[in-house]
Design a protein around this motif. Structure first.
Motif, PDB file in Angstrom:
ATOM      1  N   ALA A   1       7.471 -10.645 -18.450  1.00 20.20           N
ATOM      2  CA  ALA A   1       7.659  -9.724 -17.388  1.00 20.20           C
ATOM      3  C   ALA A   1       6.520  -9.130 -16.793  1.00 20.20           C
ATOM      4  CB  ALA A   1       8.596  -8.358 -17.877  1.00 20.20           C
ATOM      5  N   MET A   2       6.102  -9.273 -15.655  1.00 11.88           N
ATOM      6  CA  MET A   2       4.954  -8.703 -14.820  1.00 11.88           C
ATOM      7  C   MET A   2       4.980  -7.618 -13.812  1.00 11.88           C
ATOM      8  SD  MET A   2       2.400 -12.081 -15.290  1.00 11.88           S
ATOM      9  CE  MET A   2       1.076 -11.235 -14.372  1.00 11.88           C
ATOM     10  N   VAL A   3       4.178  -6.421 -14.040  1.00 15.03           N
ATOM     11  CA  VAL A   3       4.194  -5.724 -12.861  1.00 15.03           C
ATOM     12  C   VAL A   3       2.676  -5.784 -12.216  1.00 15.03           C
ATOM     13  CG1 VAL A   3       4.070  -3.286 -12.291  1.00 15.03           C
ATOM     14  CG2 VAL A   3       5.729  -4.167 -13.954  1.00 15.03           C
ATOM     15  N   VAL A   4       2.853  -5.943 -10.879  1.00 16.94           N
ATOM     16  CA  VAL A   4       1.774  -6.293 -10.183  1.00 16.94           C
ATOM     17  C   VAL A   4       1.534  -5.181  -8.836  1.00 16.94           C
ATOM     18  CG1 VAL A   4       0.137  -7.862  -8.722  1.00 16.94           C
ATOM     19  CG2 VAL A   4       1.853  -8.756 -10.559  1.00 16.94           C
ATOM     20  N   THR A   5       0.405  -4.424  -8.914  1.00 18.16           N
ATOM     21  CA  THR A   5      -0.060  -3.405  -7.693  1.00 18.16           C
ATOM     22  C   THR A   5      -0.263  -4.037  -6.472  1.00 18.16           C
ATOM     23  OG1 THR A   5      -1.885  -2.700  -8.241  1.00 18.16           O
ATOM     24  CG2 THR A   5       0.030  -1.651  -9.307  1.00 18.16           C
ATOM     25  N   GLY A   6       0.092  -3.787  -5.243  1.00 18.81           N
ATOM     26  CA  GLY A   6      -0.700  -4.413  -3.993  1.00 18.81           C
ATOM     27  C   GLY A   6      -0.241  -5.824  -3.973  1.00 18.81           C
ATOM     28  N   GLY A   7       1.035  -6.242  -4.288  1.00 16.20           N
ATOM     29  CA  GLY A   7       1.425  -7.629  -4.225  1.00 16.20           C
ATOM     30  C   GLY A   7       1.792  -8.304  -2.673  1.00 16.20           C
ATOM     31  N   SER A   8       1.792  -7.502  -1.821  1.00 15.55           N
ATOM     32  CA  SER A   8       2.017  -7.973  -0.563  1.00 15.55           C
ATOM     33  C   SER A   8       1.109  -8.962   0.249  1.00 15.55           C
ATOM     34  CB  SER A   8       2.405  -6.715   0.451  1.00 15.55           C
ATOM     35  OG  SER A   8       1.153  -5.920   0.505  1.00 15.55           O
ATOM     36  N   ARG A   9      -0.224  -8.827  -0.042  1.00 12.85           N
ATOM     37  CA  ARG A   9      -1.197  -9.721   0.637  1.00 12.85           C
ATOM     38  C   ARG A   9      -2.357 -10.012  -0.327  1.00 12.85           C
ATOM     39  NH1 ARG A   9      -4.237  -6.858   3.780  1.00 12.85           N
ATOM     40  NH2 ARG A   9      -3.844  -4.819   3.284  1.00 12.85           N
TER      41      ARG A   9
ATOM     42  N   TYR B   1       4.112  -2.658  -2.635  1.00 15.70           N
ATOM     43  CA  TYR B   1       3.325  -2.723  -1.562  1.00 15.70           C
ATOM     44  C   TYR B   1       3.387  -1.325  -0.874  1.00 15.70           C
ATOM     45  CZ  TYR B   1       8.060  -2.654   0.570  1.00 15.70           C
ATOM     46  OH  TYR B   1       9.148  -2.255   0.986  1.00 15.70           O
ATOM     47  N   HIS B   2       2.406  -1.141   0.041  1.00 14.01           N
ATOM     48  CA  HIS B   2       2.584   0.127   0.883  1.00 14.01           C
ATOM     49  C   HIS B   2       2.698   0.019   2.261  1.00 14.01           C
ATOM     50  CE1 HIS B   2       0.119   3.834   2.307  1.00 14.01           C
ATOM     51  NE2 HIS B   2       1.405   4.216   2.050  1.00 14.01           N
ATOM     52  N   ARG B   3       1.947  -0.606   3.029  1.00 19.15           N
ATOM     53  CA  ARG B   3       2.112  -0.655   4.300  1.00 19.15           C
ATOM     54  C   ARG B   3       2.686  -1.975   4.787  1.00 19.15           C
ATOM     55  NH1 ARG B   3      -2.952   1.639   3.860  1.00 19.15           N
ATOM     56  NH2 ARG B   3      -3.087   3.888   4.730  1.00 19.15           N
ATOM     57  N   SER B   4       2.615  -3.234   4.057  1.00 22.77           N
ATOM     58  CA  SER B   4       2.961  -4.376   4.711  1.00 22.77           C
ATOM     59  C   SER B   4       4.277  -4.716   4.133  1.00 22.77           C
ATOM     60  CB  SER B   4       1.990  -5.369   4.325  1.00 22.77           C
ATOM     61  OG  SER B   4       0.722  -5.063   4.524  1.00 22.77           O
ATOM     62  N   ALA B   5       5.267  -3.912   4.357  1.00 23.68           N
ATOM     63  CA  ALA B   5       6.597  -4.371   4.142  1.00 23.68           C
ATOM     64  C   ALA B   5       7.196  -5.826   4.439  1.00 23.68           C
ATOM     65  CB  ALA B   5       7.607  -3.390   4.865  1.00 23.68           C
TER      66      ALA B   5
ATOM     67  N   MET C   1      10.752  -8.830  -7.581  1.00 25.05           N
ATOM     68  CA  MET C   1      11.271  -7.693  -6.753  1.00 25.05           C
ATOM     69  C   MET C   1      10.229  -7.002  -6.220  1.00 25.05           C
ATOM     70  SD  MET C   1      13.946  -5.142  -8.024  1.00 25.05           S
ATOM     71  CE  MET C   1      13.344  -3.752  -8.741  1.00 25.05           C
ATOM     72  N   ALA C   2      10.283  -6.769  -4.791  1.00 21.88           N
ATOM     73  CA  ALA C   2       9.056  -5.939  -4.201  1.00 21.88           C
ATOM     74  C   ALA C   2       9.611  -4.383  -3.755  1.00 21.88           C
ATOM     75  CB  ALA C   2       8.911  -6.676  -2.882  1.00 21.88           C
ATOM     76  N   LEU C   3       8.760  -3.488  -4.216  1.00 21.85           N
ATOM     77  CA  LEU C   3       9.002  -2.113  -3.930  1.00 21.85           C
ATOM     78  C   LEU C   3       7.926  -1.351  -3.230  1.00 21.85           C
ATOM     79  CD1 LEU C   3      10.472  -1.245  -7.368  1.00 21.85           C
ATOM     80  CD2 LEU C   3      11.864  -1.743  -5.535  1.00 21.85           C
ATOM     81  N   ARG C   4       8.422  -0.494  -2.213  1.00 26.09           N
ATOM     82  CA  ARG C   4       7.344   0.392  -1.695  1.00 26.09           C
ATOM     83  C   ARG C   4       6.865   1.481  -2.642  1.00 26.09           C
ATOM     84  NH1 ARG C   4       5.985   4.265   1.529  1.00 26.09           N
ATOM     85  NH2 ARG C   4       4.547   3.896   3.419  1.00 26.09           N
ATOM     86  N   ALA C   5       5.620   1.789  -2.866  1.00 28.36           N
ATOM     87  CA  ALA C   5       5.152   2.834  -3.751  1.00 28.36           C
ATOM     88  C   ALA C   5       3.605   2.629  -3.263  1.00 28.36           C
ATOM     89  CB  ALA C   5       5.367   2.517  -4.916  1.00 28.36           C
TER      90      ALA C   5
END
Ligand SMILES: NC(=O)c1ccc[n+]([C@@H]2O[C@H](COP(=O)([O-])OP(=O)(O)OC[C@H]3O[C@@H](n4cnc5c(N)ncnc54)[C@H](OP(=O)(O)O)[C@@H]3O)[C@@H](O)[C@H]2O)c1
Length: 259
Positions: free
Chosen positions: A17-25, A46-50, A70-74
Motif C-alpha cells: 500500500a503506497m501513499v504519494v503526494t503530488g501524484g497528479s503530474r 493533488y492540489h490544483r490539477s483535479a 484513489m486520488a484525493l484533493r489535499a
C-alpha cells in the motif's frame, strides 16, 4: 524484463500500500503509474490539477481493475488537510507500506529579488509538507514495525544553484529531515531515504527558456534531461523489500549532474 520494469516472477510491489503526494503530474504521476504497474495499491493527492488526477486514477483503474487507486484533493502545506488525507488513506488501504513525499514547487529568482511570500510558499510546500504528510503516518508505521518513507529532494539541495536559494534551502532541509528521521525510526524497521533528481523533463522546467535549457543540458555529463520514469524506478525500488537495509541515504538520479 517486462514493461513495468519487473523481472519474471512476482511483481516487486505486489500487495504493498503506497501513499504519494503530488501524484497528479510529472514525477508523482510516473511514480503512481509504476507503483500500480508493479502491484501496489495507491492513494495520491493533488492540489490544483483535479482533471489530471482523475484521469490518472481512471487510467489506473481501467488498466489494473484488481488494484485500488484513489486520488484525493489535499494541499500539502496545510497540516489539517494532510491529517484528513492520511486518515482517508489509512481507511482505504490500512497502514501504508510506503509514503512518497513528492509534491513540490519552485519560485525561482535571484535571492535579492525574492519576496518573502515566495520564500514562504516554497518552504511551506516543499519542507513544511515533510511534517504535514509524514507526522500523521509515522506512529502507525513504527508501530507496525515496517515501512518506507521516500522524500523527493533535488541535486539543488545537495549542490546549490543560483536563482534557487529558497528551493535549495527547502531541499537541503528535506535531506536533513531524511537523515535524522532515518536514525530515529531505523530500529522500528522503517527506512527513510531521499531521492535527489537532477533536471527532469516535467512541467517544472516549463519556465526555462530554450537557451537556458540548452546551457544546463550541456552541463549534464549524460547530455540529456532525465525522465520522470527514471526517477520513479528508483522510488519504487526503495519502496520494495529489496531496499530494506538502505536508510538515511540521498540517491541522485541526475545523469552525473553535480553543480
Ligand atoms: N523536474 C525536475 O527537474 C525536478 C528536479 C529535482 C527535483 N524535483 C522535485 O520532484 C518533485 C516533483 O516535481 P515535478 O517535476 O514532477 O513537478 P511538476 O510537474 O510541477 O508537478 C508537481 C506536483 O506537485 C503537486 N503539488 C504542488 N504543490 C502542491 C500542494 N501545495 N499541495 C499538493 N500538491 C502539490 C502538483 O499537484 P497539482 O498540479 O495538482 O497542484 C503536481 O502533482 C518536486 O518535489 C520537485 O521539487 C523535480
Amino acid at each position: 524484463m517486462t514493461a513495468d520494469g519487473a523481472s519474471a516472477g512476482p511483481l516487486p510491489l505486489a500487495g504493498k500500500a503506497m501513499v504519494v503526494t503530488g501524484g497528479s503530474r510529472g514525477i508523482g504521476a510516473a511514480i503512481v503509474r509504476l507503483a500500480v504497474a508493479q502491484g501496489a495499491e495507491v492513494v495520491f493527492n493533488y492540489h490544483r490539477s483535479a482533471k489530471a488526477a482523475q484521469a490518472l486514477r481512471d487510467e489506473m483503474r481501467a488498466a489494473y481493475p484488481d488494484r485500488q487507486c484513489m486520488a484525493l484533493r489535499a494541499q500539502v502545506s496545510d497540516a489539517a488537510d494532510m491529517e484528513n488525507f492520511a486518515e482517508a488513506a489509512i481507511e482505504c488501504l490500512g497502514t501504508p507500506d510506503a509514503l512518497v513525499n513528492n509534491a513540490g514547487v519552485t519560485r525561482d529568482s535571484a535571492f535579492a529579488r525574492t519576496p518573502r511570500t515566495d520564500w514562504d510558499e516554497v518552504i511551506e510546500t516543499n519542507l513544511g509538507s515533510m511534517y504535514n504528510a509524514t507526522h500523521p503516518l509515522i506512529v502507525p508505521l513504527t508501530k507496525r514495525k515496517r515501512g518506507a518513507v521516500i522524500n523527493i529532494a533535488s541535486t539543488t539541495g545537495v549542490h546549490g544553484a543560483p536563482g534557487q536559494v529558497s528551493y535549495a534551502a527547502s531541499k537541503a532541509g528535506i535531506i536533513g529531515f531524511t537523515k535524522a528521521l532515518a536514525k530515529e525510526v531505523a530500529g522500528a524497521g522503517v527506512t527513510v531515504n531521499a531521492v535527489a533528481p537532477g533536471l527532469i523533463d516535467t512541467d517544472m522546467l516549463a519556465g526555462l527558456s530554450d537557451d537556458k535549457l540548452e546551457l544546463l543540458t550541456a552541463m549534464i555529463p549524460a547530455r540529456r534531461l532525465g525522465t520522470a520514469d527514471e526517477v520513479a524506478h528508483m522510488v519504487c525500488f526503495l519502496a520494495s523489500d529489496h531496499a530494506r537495509y538502505i536508510t538515511g541515504q540521498v540517491i541522485e538520479v541526475a545523469g552525473g549532474f553535480a553543480l
